[in-house]
Design an enzyme around this catalytic site. Structure first.
Site, mmCIF file in Angstrom:
data_model
loop_
_atom_site.group_PDB
_atom_site.id
_atom_site.type_symbol
_atom_site.label_atom_id
_atom_site.label_comp_id
_atom_site.label_asym_id
_atom_site.label_seq_id
_atom_site.Cartn_x
_atom_site.Cartn_y
_atom_site.Cartn_z
ATOM 1 N N GLY A 121 -2.424 11.185 10.887
ATOM 2 C CA GLY A 121 -1.898 12.283 9.760
ATOM 3 C C GLY A 121 -2.701 13.556 9.764
ATOM 4 C CB THR A 122 -5.335 15.117 11.879
ATOM 5 O OG1 THR A 122 -4.579 15.214 13.094
ATOM 6 C CG2 THR A 122 -6.275 14.149 11.905
ATOM 7 C CG ASN A 123 -0.635 17.783 14.155
ATOM 8 O OD1 ASN A 123 -0.798 18.699 14.512
ATOM 9 N ND2 ASN A 123 -1.161 16.489 14.970
ATOM 10 C CG MET A 181 3.278 7.248 18.007
ATOM 11 S SD MET A 181 3.309 8.760 19.189
ATOM 12 C CE MET A 181 1.604 8.905 19.473
ATOM 13 C CG HIS A 238 4.311 15.733 23.895
ATOM 14 N ND1 HIS A 238 4.386 14.525 23.960
ATOM 15 C CD2 HIS A 238 3.702 16.086 25.163
ATOM 16 C CE1 HIS A 238 3.969 13.926 25.084
ATOM 17 N NE2 HIS A 238 3.604 14.990 25.886
ATOM 18 C CG ASN A 258 7.573 15.518 18.940
ATOM 19 O OD1 ASN A 258 6.833 15.170 17.693
ATOM 20 N ND2 ASN A 258 7.563 15.104 20.086
ATOM 21 C CG LEU A 279 13.974 10.087 15.339
ATOM 22 C CD1 LEU A 279 13.986 11.695 15.060
ATOM 23 C CD2 LEU A 279 14.068 9.142 14.491
HETATM 24 C C1 GAR Z 1 -0.884 14.118 17.813
HETATM 25 O O1 GAR Z 1 -1.826 14.701 18.883
HETATM 26 C C2 GAR Z 1 0.517 14.478 18.490
HETATM 27 O O2 GAR Z 1 0.421 15.437 19.409
HETATM 28 C C3 GAR Z 1 0.769 13.064 19.007
HETATM 29 O O3 GAR Z 1 0.319 12.280 18.192
HETATM 30 C C4 GAR Z 1 -0.836 12.742 17.730
HETATM 31 C C5 GAR Z 1 -0.749 12.362 16.124
HETATM 32 O O4 GAR Z 1 -1.819 12.706 15.476
HETATM 33 N N1 GAR Z 1 2.312 12.831 19.481
HETATM 34 C C6 GAR Z 1 2.683 12.162 20.547
HETATM 35 O O5 GAR Z 1 1.816 12.032 21.553
HETATM 36 C C7 GAR Z 1 4.116 12.324 20.449
HETATM 37 N N2 GAR Z 1 4.669 11.809 21.844
HETATM 38 P P1 GAR Z 1 -2.149 12.901 14.276
HETATM 39 O O6 GAR Z 1 -1.494 11.681 13.401
HETATM 40 O O7 GAR Z 1 -3.517 13.053 13.410
HETATM 41 O O8 GAR Z 1 -1.198 13.964 13.545
#
Ligand code: GAR
Length: 205
Positions: free
Chosen positions: A11-13, A89, A108, A106, A92
């Protein structure tokens, strides 16, 4: 405008989006955080920020349709306008995408259309690219495929490991994801086929 953020992990994003809302950069409310994994640290972050959280795990539902029906029930209850997938991950269904057409974003961790899927950082590193970086895009029916909103370039260093590269990609994610959400909230994203035009702040042209 009301936003729901879907997460599966750290969940850093989500944290970056929370901060951008808190400081007034994004003029919207994060009304709901949904996780398909009860152990996701994203849930802790959301609770600390006073945001309603829900754990909706597919294993508790007989079919994907039922799982998504439960999600939709809560999105409607909270009158959600925009869904942001942030490390969610899971694919949908076409029905779900149809219902929220052009209202799902999203992030990526690779420069799409390269290195789609769940291992975008590892795949890019192993392939030997010299430049990679995150992509924010609208979600459509295909995996990591919808129109691209923003991308950022991250140089791959000779001594990079998956962890060090992921760390620098994350820094860029935390910059461009809130920026893309801000543009959406301000009505400044115009989709023309596969291309997304960013409208001017003042005249929306
Ligand atoms: C992020 O790096 C995002 O780009 C990736 O998961 C990570 C989640 O980090 N998403 C994917 O790979 C989707 N295909 P976070 O939980 O720290 O935000």
């Amino acid at each position: 405008m009301k936003i729901a953020v879907f997460c599966s992990g750290r969940g850093t994003n989500l944290q970056a989006i929370i901060e951008a809302v808190k400081c007034g950069e994004i003029k919207a409310e994060i009304a709901l955080v949904i996780s398909d994994n009860r152990d996701a640290y994203a849930l802790v972050r959301a609770k600390e920020a006073g945001i309603e959280t829900l754990v909706i795990e597919p294993k508790d539902f007989p079919t994907r349709k039922d799982f998504e029906k439960e999600i939709i029930k809560h999105l409607e209850r909270k009158k959600i306008d925009l869904i942001c997938l942030a490390g969610f991950m899971r694919m949908l269904s076409p029905d779900f995408v149809q219902r929220y057409r052009n209202r799902i974003l999203n992030i990526h961790p690779a420069l799409l259309p390269s290195f789609k899927g769940t291992q975008g950082v590892k795949d890019a590193l192993e392939y030997g690219v010299k430049i990679t970086g995150p992509t924010v895009h609208f979600v459509d029916e295909k995996v990591d495929h919808g129109p691209i909103i923003l991308q950022a370039a991250v140089e791959v260093r000779d001594d990079d490991t998956e962890e060090t590269l992921a760390e620098r990609i994350h820094q860029e994610e935390h910059r461009i994801y809130p920026q893309a959400i801000k543009l959406f909230v301000e009505g400044r994203l115009k989709i023309e086929g596969r291309r997304v035009k960013i409208l001017n702040e003042t005249n929306n042209k």
